[in-house]
Design a protein around this motif. Structure first.
Motif, PDB file in Angstrom:
ATOM      1  N   TYR A   1       2.700 -12.917   3.459  1.00 10.71           N
ATOM      2  CA  TYR A   1       2.195 -12.442   2.167  1.00 10.71           C
ATOM      3  C   TYR A   1       1.202 -11.304   2.380  1.00 10.71           C
ATOM      4  N   ASN A   2       1.531 -10.136   1.832  1.00  9.98           N
ATOM      5  CA  ASN A   2       0.558  -9.050   1.753  1.00  9.98           C
ATOM      6  C   ASN A   2      -0.228  -9.287   0.473  1.00  9.98           C
ATOM      7  N   VAL A   3      -1.494  -9.656   0.614  1.00 10.59           N
ATOM      8  CA  VAL A   3      -2.307 -10.122  -0.518  1.00 10.59           C
ATOM      9  C   VAL A   3      -3.008  -8.983  -1.275  1.00 10.59           C
TER      10      VAL A   3
ATOM     11  N   GLY B   1       1.508 -16.023   7.433  1.00  8.96           N
ATOM     12  CA  GLY B   1       0.949 -14.789   7.974  1.00  8.96           C
ATOM     13  C   GLY B   1       0.490 -13.933   6.803  1.00  8.96           C
ATOM     14  N   LEU B   2      -0.709 -13.366   6.907  1.00  6.80           N
ATOM     15  CA  LEU B   2      -1.293 -12.584   5.809  1.00  6.80           C
ATOM     16  C   LEU B   2      -1.558 -11.152   6.252  1.00  6.80           C
ATOM     17  N   GLN B   3      -1.444 -10.233   5.295  1.00  2.00           N
ATOM     18  CA  GLN B   3      -1.807  -8.841   5.548  1.00  2.00           C
ATOM     19  C   GLN B   3      -2.821  -8.400   4.495  1.00  2.00           C
ATOM     20  N   GLU B   4      -3.663  -7.442   4.898  1.00  2.00           N
ATOM     21  CA  GLU B   4      -4.697  -6.839   4.039  1.00  2.00           C
ATOM     22  C   GLU B   4      -5.869  -7.782   3.751  1.00  2.00           C
TER      23      GLU B   4
ATOM     24  N   GLY C   1       5.888 -10.111   8.449  1.00  2.00           N
ATOM     25  CA  GLY C   1       4.818  -9.284   7.920  1.00  2.00           C
ATOM     26  C   GLY C   1       5.314  -8.149   7.055  1.00  2.00           C
ATOM     27  N   ASP C   2       4.384  -7.245   6.796  1.00  2.00           N
ATOM     28  CA  ASP C   2       4.675  -6.044   6.011  1.00  2.00           C
ATOM     29  C   ASP C   2       5.004  -4.940   7.009  1.00  2.00           C
TER      30      ASP C   2
ATOM     31  N   PRO D   1       5.297 -12.860  -1.936  1.00  2.00           N
ATOM     32  CA  PRO D   1       5.399 -13.557  -0.654  1.00  2.00           C
ATOM     33  C   PRO D   1       6.872 -13.739  -0.278  1.00  2.00           C
ATOM     34  N   VAL D   2       7.124 -13.861   1.019  1.00  2.00           N
ATOM     35  CA  VAL D   2       8.469 -14.135   1.527  1.00  2.00           C
ATOM     36  C   VAL D   2       8.401 -15.455   2.298  1.00  2.00           C
ATOM     37  N   ILE D   3       9.408 -16.313   2.071  1.00  2.00           N
ATOM     38  CA  ILE D   3       9.376 -17.668   2.629  1.00  2.00           C
ATOM     39  C   ILE D   3      10.683 -17.980   3.362  1.00  2.00           C
TER      40      ILE D   3
END
Length: 315
Positions: A6-8, A57-60, A174-175, A307-309
């Motif tokens: 998820y790029n938040v 996994g997170l971005q930003e 990720g992104d 988000p992608v799952i």
């Protein structure tokens, strides 16, 4: 086992580091303050709670402080992630991070280059049912830069996979700032194609070779399979740019996760998280700011990405 990416869209804490984007300087005229920060954390926590992944996994994420605050917001919402890590060895404005219900064997940062134009990749190793699993969280250079910059990150990721070994269970997520068929899309955008048609996600990571569903795919060692090919074409997106759906975020798997042994990808489980509250009309309901020269926060919305799952089974 559910794994998400998820790029938040910019979770910045309320401490001044000097690296913030203008609209995220705390307590300035942009209204980045306690009220809006808490609202942003609560909204993103709601999304993650509704997915309820085992690992995400997170971005930003700006800082460890911001990651801990998100973790606390999740705890208040009823979801607890005891294990967490952020790639903060390099002072890039935003960073990648990971939250997990499963303990790490270790976490390790992969420095793509020493330049601040490249964000570090975060590697986490897990031991699940006595099997090793490696997750590599990525956030590649945005489309503000040409493809050659994304190739730098792709090559570093590929090198790490070769070091880990071709028979390992590896998920790269990720992104990637690259569509799952970037090699086709960027042909039309000359400013991105400075590499004679070669892309990081498709050619360096080998995903271009595997465009059938997961059940009918035999991945070669050191290549990745992009899970987007395991769902219907109209479902393959995590981002909407000027009304067009794009898959900027991906979950890629190594051959070992498709071999019906140990840990395996669950067929047809890849999806974007498409709850109605994440949309306004046909657009993704991103975090809202005014359109003025100095953007002001409105305290509404979520992120500009979905988000992608994907799910994995343990044999």
């Amino acid at each position: 086992m559910k794994i998400a990416s998820y790029n938040v869209e910019n979770i910045f804490d309320l401490q001044r580091s000097g690296h913030e984007y203008k609209e995220y300087i705390p307590y300035s005229k942009s209204n980045w303050n306690d009220v809006n920060y808490k609202k942003k954390l609560k909204n993103i926590a709601k999304v993650i709670k509704d997915i309820n992944p085992d690992i995400i996994g997170l971005q930003e994420i700006e800082s460890l402080h911001a990651l801990k605050d998100l973790r606390y917001a999740l705890k208040r919402a009823g979801v607890y992630y005891p294990y967490y890590k952020i790639a903060n060895l390099k002072d890039t404005t935003v960073k990648v991070a990971i939250l997990s219900k499963i303990p790490f064997v270790y976490t390790h940062e992969i420095a793509v280059t020493s330049s601040y134009r490249y964000r570090n990749i975060l590697e986490a190793k897990f031991k699940i049912n006595n099997k090793d699993l490696y997750i590599l969280v990525n956030h590649w250079k945005s489309k503000a830069g040409p493809e050659s910059m994304r190739i730098v990150s792709a090559k570093k990721l590929k090198k790490r996979v070769q070091e880990l070994g071709k028979d390992k269970n590896i998920i790269a997520l990720g992104d990637f700032n690259s569509d799952y068929e970037e090699y086709e899309i960027f042909q039309r955008k000359r400013r991105h194609n400075d590499t004679n048609g070669i892309t990081g996600i498709n050619h360096i990571l080998g995903t271009v070779k595997y465009q059938t569903d997961a059940q009918h795919t035999q991945v070669e060692p050191n290549d990745f399979y992009n899970l987007w090919y395991d769902t219907a074409p109209e479902k393959r997106y995590s981002y909407i740019y000027r009304g067009k759906k794009e898959a900027m975020d991906s979950i890629l798997v190594s051959a070992a996760l498709l071999d019906n042994k140990g840990i395996d990808y669950k067929i047809h489980s890849i999806s974007a998280f498409e709850k109605p509250y994440l949309f306004r009309g046909k657009a993704i309901y991103r975090w809202q700011t005014t359109r003025s020269k100095l953007r002001r926060h409105k305290g509404k919305g979520y992120s500009d990405h979905l988000p992608v799952i994907a799910e994995f089974v343990l044999h």
